[in-house]
Design an enzyme around this catalytic site. Structure first.
Site, mmCIF file in Angstrom:
data_model
loop_
_atom_site.group_PDB
_atom_site.id
_atom_site.type_symbol
_atom_site.label_atom_id
_atom_site.label_comp_id
_atom_site.label_asym_id
_atom_site.label_seq_id
_atom_site.Cartn_x
_atom_site.Cartn_y
_atom_site.Cartn_z
ATOM 1 N N GLY A 21 1.101 -9.597 5.953
ATOM 2 C CA GLY A 21 1.522 -8.929 7.181
ATOM 3 C C GLY A 21 1.584 -7.433 6.941
ATOM 4 O O GLY A 21 1.827 -6.988 5.816
ATOM 5 N N GLY A 22 1.335 -6.630 7.974
ATOM 6 C CA GLY A 22 1.377 -5.178 7.831
ATOM 7 C C GLY A 22 0.438 -4.728 6.734
ATOM 8 O O GLY A 22 -0.739 -5.079 6.713
ATOM 9 N N ASP A 23 0.976 -3.940 5.793
ATOM 10 C CA ASP A 23 0.151 -3.475 4.668
ATOM 11 C C ASP A 23 0.564 -4.169 3.365
ATOM 12 O O ASP A 23 0.443 -3.609 2.280
ATOM 13 C CB ASP A 23 0.232 -1.955 4.524
ATOM 14 C CG ASP A 23 1.642 -1.459 4.224
ATOM 15 O OD1 ASP A 23 2.595 -2.235 4.410
ATOM 16 O OD2 ASP A 23 1.789 -0.300 3.787
ATOM 17 N N GLU A 24 1.035 -5.411 3.487
ATOM 18 C CA GLU A 24 1.441 -6.204 2.320
ATOM 19 C C GLU A 24 0.434 -7.319 2.070
ATOM 20 O O GLU A 24 0.050 -8.036 2.998
ATOM 21 C CB GLU A 24 2.827 -6.810 2.540
ATOM 22 C CG GLU A 24 3.933 -5.775 2.643
ATOM 23 C CD GLU A 24 5.279 -6.421 2.941
ATOM 24 O OE1 GLU A 24 5.433 -7.636 2.684
ATOM 25 O OE2 GLU A 24 6.156 -5.716 3.443
ATOM 26 N N LEU A 33 0.822 -1.210 0.000
ATOM 27 C CA LEU A 33 0.000 0.000 0.000
ATOM 28 C C LEU A 33 0.855 1.258 0.000
ATOM 29 O O LEU A 33 1.895 1.314 0.644
ATOM 30 C CB LEU A 33 -0.932 0.006 1.218
ATOM 31 C CG LEU A 33 -1.930 -1.152 1.296
ATOM 32 C CD1 LEU A 33 -2.882 -0.938 2.465
ATOM 33 C CD2 LEU A 33 -2.702 -1.316 -0.004
#
Length: 199
Positions: free
Chosen positions: A118-121, A78
């Site tokens: 994970g995270g924005d991946e 993102l």
């Protein structure tokens, strides 16, 4: 689940009957399903997680080799997510991720698999893939994410996506080669300003 056993007679020759034992395993099966769900799903978005991604990638690549078909991978990162988190807090970031998961989930087709890494991946795996179809999917995903609108504390917020595309028939049919190619393409898309895709 059921078990049965023959009951021998007093002389040991002729059986006098059979005992049946029934065991209700409904709860055990429910718990097993719940544990499997926890092991392969992201708790925030309910998308498949990184562990399931690696399992599916191995399986799809093996099928692709067997049927001489390409496997496509879209690596999605993102753009503008960190400023949303920093300005409005983690609950706002979570809302963005949940909304994005639902919106993109509606864009991917039944045979395509959508993952939160994970995270924005995020990632999408596509069996029986060709370059043109992958580019069209990336275009739809980019447009979907860029079109999302959020509001926090009466302020509008939005994100976009940088997407890297890799295809096993071009980039190698082993997991590391495909992931590496998709990551490099994704960083290229990000370097070009984001909200786009690159092979």
């Amino acid at each position: 689940r059921e078990f049965s056993r023959v009951v021998p007679g007093p002389d040991g020759a002729r059986p006098i009957g059979r005992i049946w034992i029934f065991e209700d395993v409904t709860e055990q099966r429910r718990v097993a399903r719940q544990l499997l769900h926890l092991a392969e799903r992201d708790p925030l978005t309910n998308l498949f997680n990184r562990r399931r991604f690696h399992e599916e990638l191995e399986r799809m690549l093996a099928d692709g080799r067997r049927h001489r078909e390409g496997v496509g991978l879209l690596a999605i990162d993102l753009d503008g997510f960190k400023p949303v988190n920093d300005r409005f807090g983690h609950p706002a970031g979570d809302e963005v991720l949940i909304g994005l998961a639902a919106a993109v989930g509606a864009v991917v087709r039944r045979n395509e698999m959508f993952f939160r890494m994970g995270g924005d991946e995020f990632a999408i795996l596509v069996p029986s893939a060709a370059a043109q179809g992958l580019a069209e999917l990336a275009r739809r995903v980019c447009a979907c994410i860029a079109g999302l609108r959020f509001s926090f504390e009466n302020d509008a917020a939005s994100v976009s996506a940088s997407i890297g595309i890799a295809l096993s028939t071009r980039n190698g049919d082993d997991t590391e080669a495909l992931i590496g190619a998709a990551d490099r393409a994704m960083y290229l898309a990000k370097a070009l300003g984001g909200n786009c895709w690159e092979f």
